[in-house]
Design a protein around this motif. Structure first.
Motif, PDB file in Angstrom:
ATOM      1  N   TYR B  16      -3.925   1.817   7.201  1.00 49.16           N
ATOM      2  CA  TYR B  16      -4.922   2.143   8.221  1.00 49.16           C
ATOM      3  C   TYR B  16      -6.223   1.406   7.958  1.00 49.16           C
ATOM      4  O   TYR B  16      -7.020   1.786   7.127  1.00 49.16           O
ATOM      5  CB  TYR B  16      -5.152   3.644   8.262  1.00 49.16           C
ATOM      6  N   THR B  17      -6.404   0.319   8.691  1.00 44.85           N
ATOM      7  CA  THR B  17      -7.600  -0.490   8.474  1.00 44.85           C
ATOM      8  C   THR B  17      -8.482  -0.553   9.715  1.00 44.85           C
ATOM      9  O   THR B  17      -9.282  -1.438   9.880  1.00 44.85           O
ATOM     10  CB  THR B  17      -7.213  -1.924   8.092  1.00 44.85           C
ATOM     11  N   GLU B  18      -8.267   0.396  10.562  1.00 44.38           N
ATOM     12  CA  GLU B  18      -9.099   0.400  11.747  1.00 44.38           C
ATOM     13  C   GLU B  18      -9.220   1.846  12.183  1.00 44.38           C
ATOM     14  O   GLU B  18      -8.256   2.601  12.101  1.00 44.38           O
ATOM     15  CB  GLU B  18      -8.423  -0.413  12.852  1.00 44.38           C
ATOM     16  N   GLY B 408      -4.815  -2.104  11.458  1.00 47.33           N
ATOM     17  CA  GLY B 408      -5.650  -3.163  12.023  1.00 47.33           C
ATOM     18  C   GLY B 408      -4.850  -4.372  12.456  1.00 47.33           C
ATOM     19  O   GLY B 408      -5.072  -4.924  13.530  1.00 47.33           O
ATOM     20  N   GLU B 409      -3.896  -4.772  11.653  1.00 46.16           N
ATOM     21  CA  GLU B 409      -3.077  -5.927  11.975  1.00 46.16           C
ATOM     22  C   GLU B 409      -2.306  -5.710  13.267  1.00 46.16           C
ATOM     23  O   GLU B 409      -2.285  -6.543  14.152  1.00 46.16           O
ATOM     24  CB  GLU B 409      -2.072  -6.177  10.844  1.00 46.16           C
ATOM     25  N   SER B 412      -4.545  -5.667  16.192  1.00 54.31           N
ATOM     26  CA  SER B 412      -5.007  -7.007  16.510  1.00 54.31           C
ATOM     27  C   SER B 412      -3.949  -7.762  17.306  1.00 54.31           C
ATOM     28  O   SER B 412      -4.254  -8.456  18.272  1.00 54.31           O
ATOM     29  CB  SER B 412      -5.323  -7.731  15.209  1.00 54.31           C
ATOM     30  N   ARG B 413      -2.711  -7.577  16.913  1.00 55.49           N
ATOM     31  CA  ARG B 413      -1.618  -8.229  17.626  1.00 55.49           C
ATOM     32  C   ARG B 413      -1.519  -7.682  19.042  1.00 55.49           C
ATOM     33  O   ARG B 413      -1.350  -8.430  20.005  1.00 55.49           O
ATOM     34  CB  ARG B 413      -0.319  -7.993  16.864  1.00 55.49           C
ATOM     35  N   ARG B 415      -3.875  -6.481  20.783  1.00 58.89           N
ATOM     36  CA  ARG B 415      -5.002  -6.982  21.569  1.00 58.89           C
ATOM     37  C   ARG B 415      -4.755  -8.417  22.002  1.00 58.89           C
ATOM     38  O   ARG B 415      -5.092  -8.795  23.120  1.00 58.89           O
ATOM     39  CB  ARG B 415      -6.285  -6.883  20.758  1.00 58.89           C
TER      40      ARG B 415
END
Lengths: 935, 433
Positions: B16-18, B408-409, B412-413, B415
């Motif tokens: 969990y980076t976001e 986060g990864e 990001s994908r 998005r």
């Protein structure tokens, strides 16, 4: 952002900074003699001006009918500015250029004095002896007591730099037009008030006279009149005539075409309007009974009315009275507005022309980077439209924000879009038939207008200007409105002219008619629409009357295109015709002063060979020709919208010839002029605050740059701190003293990428414990450190959320943040930098950040870096490709990758954001260890 | 006394980076309910967009349940049932966000709601047990049980439900009434009085087993068919399991620290949140195989088993921790010191001292729970969380916030995908190059 310090060798800086002064002096033998004008803050590239004034200023002068040309005020209002410069002399010079002698008064053969809504003239004038060059903007204001009802004024932007005037001509013209429009709007309002008061006076006088006559009649029943009675009757008649005349004037001034929405949100001067309406409507049963519609009458019925007084039928002679001041002529509100605008103009054009041009270019370029520019730029003022871009921005339709507004406006039924729609618009009832003529030949007109535009541009190109016989070089730049014969228009304005000769007439002539008319051609006056609709623009009486075709008018052969309104018009005119009467006693019919007469020609001879060849203004033009056709389907979202078209734009820039710009201007000039007018309206909503914001931003930049420079010199750990900011990790500046913390925050704020188009995610000072929401919202926070229990809570919260933040302790000069091993920041913040000035450093930062933005842009919008090429491609190979791209193609090392990735995320978020809702700020973070840096 | 294990700032396995903070509630957020595959909480989508705000109750909500439509052909028409301390139950329509009906004939607060999807009825448990159908007709009810009322309900096979009433466990059976097609009668079948204290948690492991946990730390495994006690773990603080624990510490323990707050299970194990700790009880071996006695700084409120052998727990201390059940082979990574803050020396310095609680026993557990990550965001007790697989995790807390934790990864994908879709949609892809 674009202008790196090596591009602009000179950055505008009012005061020298202390670093510069504190440098140890060089030994005498090595020192180069200082540039002689350095003390003035002048750069060595500036031409050594022999002018008698120190810097540019704005002069407002009036051609007073009593004392002749006289300077009224200068902006800035400082005696030092104009120095030994002879304002009186210069006023005389600039006022003497006024070509127009706007025809007001009794046209021969017309029953009534006519008000002509004359265009302003824009002229460039030079006086090489004085070393002064000026952009001169002539305008006329109405004054009931003035000769011919008009007071000629001019506003001049005076500079020692000729190139500045020439190159910024368009901008100056646009800006001054706005200021002038503001002034004129106020003036029209004041004039209308004046007229109403006068009408009331007259009416009162009439009643009194009438009663007296009645009494006399009763008193003497002999059947013949005494001389006294005859005198009274004559007086009564003249009063009545005067009333009719004044009513007509009022009608004319009120029927000034406003092309604005009536919607209150479009009124910048709302409170004033209300007031004005209150003033206007007073005595309904007489002055407005036949003019205003019943609804309005009721509306104003409760308004306390002006107490009329008995006046003489004949007005005082011109020299007996004191002329009104400019403040009195215009409503005080509008006057101050104008002054604000002028101050703004002065501020905008202050400084060297190279700075202005660079600024314009960079701003224009920046505006195109719609996808990335929000990151490090203050786009709010870009959207607001920079002042000097306004006019061309409108033409180029580059601002989609504005365009959207325009579209909104145009989609609402009430807006007067084009000349054609005048026909159906109730609000702008045409009062003259020439307008209708034009209407009926609209296609033709379009052509001719285009043609003339081109012609005008040709004038500019050929450098053929009118001149003044003064030995020195004085140019009159081709002004669109001045390029035609006055005599023709005179006759046209006054007499009902049959359309057929009109059609056959030269194009210039027909155009002239239009602009000389009380209805203006939309395209000629882009800033027209900032006028609030504070007069009742419509005259229902003109509509409600029965269509009536006069025999005389029959000769006009109006073709089927005529609509009822048209007929009304004719009828109106014919009525006027029919009411031909006695000569007026007041100044209405006064001839224009003799000494003005030769002057009008000056402006009309654009083809005169002057022998003086000048470089025509070649300002940077924002050309977006492809956009013209696209406003219909303009995407309604921000971001990369269809309006962006960077590629097309770029090519245009490259070819960037004036040819292109000309064409586009021409193309846009008439059919899109409503856009331009509407656009200027939009942007003019809040003229001063936006501009002030610009100024503040400028100052902020300088200060921030300076502080940042100090920061990177002072703190060896500036790099990881800046890295934290660039990679979206919130940096907290912790300190006891607010001033120190705020200073640091200001310095660091230039490195903070914006999350959206709104304000920077920077919080200068916080005293309460932070929460996770704060890190989501703010990327740079100044935090108070206290020893109180509350302070302990603050620190506790910090330690709890330490994984999300980097902490810069301003008191102990420590930094706790993740390691940075990249190379990017060292270029950004080199502590051995030779840059000394804050603004220079700011530009340096901006240019590197721009590079960064372009990398992020490239990274974000490369499809294969994020999504598999084929469906079967595993995610790992995409990841590999991505990393390769970042490392090899973009040349990023270590942590620099994270910066670009973060920026790319911001770009994505901004781009995919739905128009209605704001960006939901995300908090992205990494689980990386932090280190403690000490000095 | 052992202190809480810490992990430090480097958490490689923490996905969990976001995070996205969802603000909307004005008070403690207690419940999160997953409504369907793409809609996650009562009022929020994964984007955090607020869909509906449901207002109706005047007191705190005590229970919440989702009543999905049983009819497959029908369009999805989910109902949300909410019970509140204002002695009402409101039925909401998920798709419109409107209040469908309000039931206010209760004599006491309804403390639990259970939907028997199979029978298309729902039960409300307060001082008595009521059975309702979809149309909100009261089908039947039991007599008044106790003033304390039913604190938990769980569905058992053969139309039975187990209700925790105080320290008793009562088994009810729903019997179709003869006279009516849709009528049900509820019969009390059995009362089980094996617990010494109030039953706090009740969870069904599988069709054959269910587990109860009580306030004094008893865990009893029951047979779901004949309601007999299969096994029990009486005291998690038993020194036989924890030989290193000093007896005086055991004496000083308050019952709060031994209460079984929450239970969750997979096929093999039951995971119990006991006090501040987490215990893994193996059903086959009938003993605790792994434990983390002080998993959090304060009581663990909710735990959940993830498919990937991980376990998430949330606690009153405001943190969420991710654990992984591992076989004991190597020692877990040394915690990273966080020396910076202790340098400042503010008073309540972190307990996250260097020595972690590595008090694993050599003999008993062959497994141990390793901390693989923690999520810090809430400033107050985390009441509950919902796990959405790779889409993320939603936590709700007493600080009025809901936080969506995402990878986060992955985000990001997603998005990027959206971005290129939007580009194509705008036709910007064609315009270029």
């Amino acid at each position: 952002m674009i202008s790196a310090p090596d591009v602009v060798a000179f950055t505008r800086e009012e005061e020298l900074e202390d670093e510069l002064c504190s440098e140890p002096p060089l030994p005498e033998e090595y020192s180069v003699p200082l540039f002689p004008f350095a003390s003035h803050g002048v750069n060595p590239w500036a031409k050594v001006a022999s002018s008698k004034f120190t810097r540019d200023f704005i002069l407002i002068s009036e051609f007073s009918e009593q004392v002749g040309p006289q300077p009224l005020l200068t902006i800035p209002d400082d005696a030092k500015v104009s120095g030994t410069f002879d304002l009186n002399y210069f006023s005389l010079r600039i006022m003497s250029v006024d070509y127009q002698a706007s025809f007001v008064g009794h046209p021969p053969g017309s029953a009534y004095p006519k008000l002509n809504f004359v265009e302003d003239s824009k002229v460039v004038l030079g006086d090489s002896k004085e070393g002064a060059f000026a952009y001169v903007h002539h305008l006329t204001l109405y004054d009931l007591e003035a000769r011919g009802f008009v007071r000629p004024f001019c506003m001049a932007y005076i500079s020692a730099d000729e190139h500045k005037i020439m190159q910024q001509f368009q901008e100056l013209s646009a800006e001054f037009s706005k200021a002038s429009e503001c002034l004129k709007t106020g003036n029209r309002k004041a004039f209308a008030n004046e007229l109403e008061k006068k009408l009331k006076d007259l009416d009162y006088t009439r009643t009194v006279l009438h009663n007296e006559t009645e009494i006399q009649k009763k008193a003497n029943d002999k059947g013949y009149y005494t001389t006294q009675a005859i005198e009274k009757a004559n007086e009564l008649a003249s009063v009545e005539k005067s009333i009719i005349e004044h009513q007509d004037l009022l009608k004319q001034i009120r029927s000034y075409p406003y092309r604005k929405l009536k919607g209150s949100d479009f009124h910048p001067y709302e409170p004033e309007c209300a007031l004005d309406q209150a003033n206007t409507g007073c005595d309904q049963d007489l002055t407005t009974s036949d003019l205003a519609e019943p609804g309005e009458t009721q509306l104003y019925a409760h308004v306390p009315s002006y107490t009329p007084k008995l006046i003489k039928a004949k007005s005082a002679k011109c020299f007996d009275k004191k002329l009104k001041t400019l403040e009195e002529l215009c409503d005080i509100y509008f006057f101050t507005q104008t002054l604000d605008q002028l101050h703004q103009i002065e501020r905008t054009f202050r400084g060297d022309v190279c700075y202005l041009l660079t600024d314009q270019i960079s701003r224009a370029l920046l505006k195109q980077q719609r996808v990335t520019n929000f990151l490090f730029e203050d786009v709010s003022f870009l959207d607001e439209k920079p002042p000097e871009k306004q006019y061309r921005g409108c033409q180029g339709l580059s601002q989609d924000a504005v365009d959207r507004k325009c579209l909104e406006e145009s989609s609402t039924p009430k807006v007067v879009i084009s000349l054609g729609s005048y026909k159906s618009s109730v609000e702008c009832v045409p009062i003259k038939m020439e307008q209708e003529i034009e209407d009926s030949q609209e296609p033709k007109m379009t052509e001719s207008v285009t043609f003339e535009h081109q012609e005008n541009l040709d004038y500019l190109d050929a450098d053929i200007k009118g001149s003044i016989s003064s030995g020195e070089s004085i140019e009159v730049l081709g002004t669109e409105k001045s390029a035609s014969g006055l005599t023709k228009s005179e006759s046209q304005a006054s007499l009902p002219v049959s359309p057929s000769p009109q059609v056959g007439r030269s194009k210039v002539g027909s155009r002239r008619t239009v602009s000389e008319d009380s209805i203006e051609v939309l395209s000629t006056c882009p800033s027209e629409s900032l006028i609030p609709e504070d007069f009742k623009a419509s005259y229902p009486s003109a509509i409600n009357e029965e269509p009536y075709v006069d025999d005389e008018e029959g000769g006009l052969r109006f073709t089927p295109k005529l609509n009822p309104d048209n007929a009304d018009e004719q009828e109106d005119i014919s009525k006027q015709e029919n009411l031909v009467q006695v000569d007026s006693a007041c100044c209405i019919g006064k001839e224009s002063p003799n000494f003005l007469e030769p002057l009008p020609d000056l402006g009309q001879k654009p083809c005169d060979e002057d022998g003086v060849v000048r470089i025509p203004p070649q300002p940077y033009r924002q050309v977006e020709p492809g956009l013209r056709g696209s406003f219909g389907g303009f995407p309604s979202h921000d971001g990369i919208s269809g309006g962006l078209l960077p590629y097309e734009l770029d090519s245009r820039y490259l070819t960037g010839s004036r040819e292109v710009s000309k064409n586009s201007l021409d193309e846009c000039s008439d059919s899109t002029s409503y856009i331009s007018s509407a656009a200027s309206t939009c942007s003019d909503r809040t003229p001063s605050p936006a501009h002030l914001a610009c100024q503040a931003a400028e100052r902020h930049k300088k200060k921030a740059g300076q502080n940042a420079l100090r920061f990177i010199r002072q703190y060896p750990f500036a790099h990881p701190a800046i890295y934290s900011l660039l990679s979206g990790r919130t940096l907290i500046v912790l300190g006891e003293e607010e001033a120190i913390v705020k200073k640091l925050v200001t310095a660091l704020s230039i490195f903070v990428p914006n999350c959206g188009i709104y304000a920077k995610p920077v919080k200068h000072w916080v005293t309460s414990p932070l929460h996770v929401v704060d890190f989501q919202k703010w990327k740079l926070i100044g935090l108070q450190r206290t020893v109180s229990p509350a302070g302990v809570n603050v620190l506790h919260a910090l330690s709890r959320y330490s994984r999300y933040v980097s902490i810069l302790d301003a008191d102990s000069k420590t930094l706790r943040c993740p390691l940075y091993k990249g190379t990017l920041v060292s270029r950004l913040a080199d502590h051995r930098t030779q840059i000394k000035r804050g603004s220079t450093y700011y530009m340096h930062v901006q240019s590197i950040l721009t590079q960064l933005c372009s990398k992020a842009f490239l990274f974000t919008f490369c499809h294969h870096l994020h999504l598999p090429i084929s469906e079967r491609e595993p995610e790992e190979s995409v990841v590999n490709r991505r990393m390769n791209f970042l490392k090899l193609q973009l040349g990023l090392a270590n942590e620099d990758i994270k910066i670009v990735q973060y920026l790319a995320e911001l770009l994505k978020l901004q781009y995919i954001q739905e128009p209605g809702q704001g960006v939901n700020p995300l908090l992205r973070f990494d689980y990386v260890p932090s280190f403690l840096y000490k000095i | 006394k052992s202190s809480v294990q810490t992990i430090g700032e480097e958490q490689i396995q923490n996905p969990y980076t976001e995070l996205l903070v969802l603000k909307g509630h004005q008070d403690i957020v207690r419940f999160l309910v997953q409504i369907d595959d793409c809609r996650y909480e009562i009022a929020f989508q994964i984007t955090g967009e607020k869909l509906f705000e449901l207002h109706g109750h005047t007191h705190k909500i005590t229970a919440i349940a989702l009543f999905s439509s049983s009819d497959v052909s029908e369009e999805k028409n989910h109902l949300i049932l909410t019970a509140s301390a204002d002695r009402t139950v409101i039925v909401w329509d998920c798709t419109s966000g409107r209040q469908v009906q309000k039931v206010s004939c209760f004599h006491s607060t309804v403390k639990c709601l259970t939907v028997l999807q199979r029978l298309d009825v729902w039960l409300s448990g307060g001082s008595d047990l009521c059975v309702w159908n979809r149309k909100l007709d009261l089908l039947c009810k039991t007599s008044h049980l106790t003033d304390a009322g039913i604190s938990a309900l769980v569905e058992l096979p053969k139309n039975c439900v187990a209700a925790a009433v105080g320290r008793e466990l009562i088994i009810f059976r729903l019997v179709a009434s003869n006279d009516e097609s849709e009528g049900w009668n509820v019969l009390e079948v059995k009362r089980l009085v094996d617990h010494q204290d109030n039953i706090l948690s009740l969870v069904s492991v599988n069709d054959l087993t269910f587990v109860t946990g009580s306030h004094v730390g008893e865990l009893i495994v029951w047979d779901a068919l004949d309601w007999t006690k299969q096994a029990s773990e009486c005291n998690f603080w038993d020194s036989s399991i924890h030989p290193d624990v000093q007896p005086e510490i055991k004496l000083s323990q308050s019952p709060n620290e031994t209460s079984v707050q929450h239970l969750t299970s997979d096929e093999e194990c039951v995971f119990a949140a006991v006090g501040k700790g987490i215990y893994v009880y193996n059903l086959q071996m009938k003993r605790v195989i792994a434990c983390q006695r002080t998993a959090h700084d304060s009581s663990v409120l909710h735990i959940e088993r993830l498919p990937n052998r991980q376990l998430i727990s949330c606690s009153e201390d405001g943190s969420v921790r991710i654990w992984e059940l591992r076989e004991k082979q190597q020692l877990p990574a040394e915690p990273v010191p966080t020396g910076f803050f202790s340098m400042w020396g503010f008073g309540r310095a972190n307990k996250q001292a260097n020595q972690a609680a590595k008090k694993m026993q050599e003999n008993t557990p062959v497994y141990f729970l390793e901390l693989v990550g923690d999520l810090i965001g809430h400033s107050s007790a985390v009441q509950m969380f919902l796990y959405f697989g790779e889409l993320g995790l939603a936590t709700c807390s007493a600080d009025h916030l809901i936080i969506l934790w995402k990878d986060g990864e992955h985000e990001s994908r997603l998005r990027s995908l959206t971005l290129f879709q939007k580009l194509a949609q705008n036709g910007d892809l064609q315009l270029k190059f």
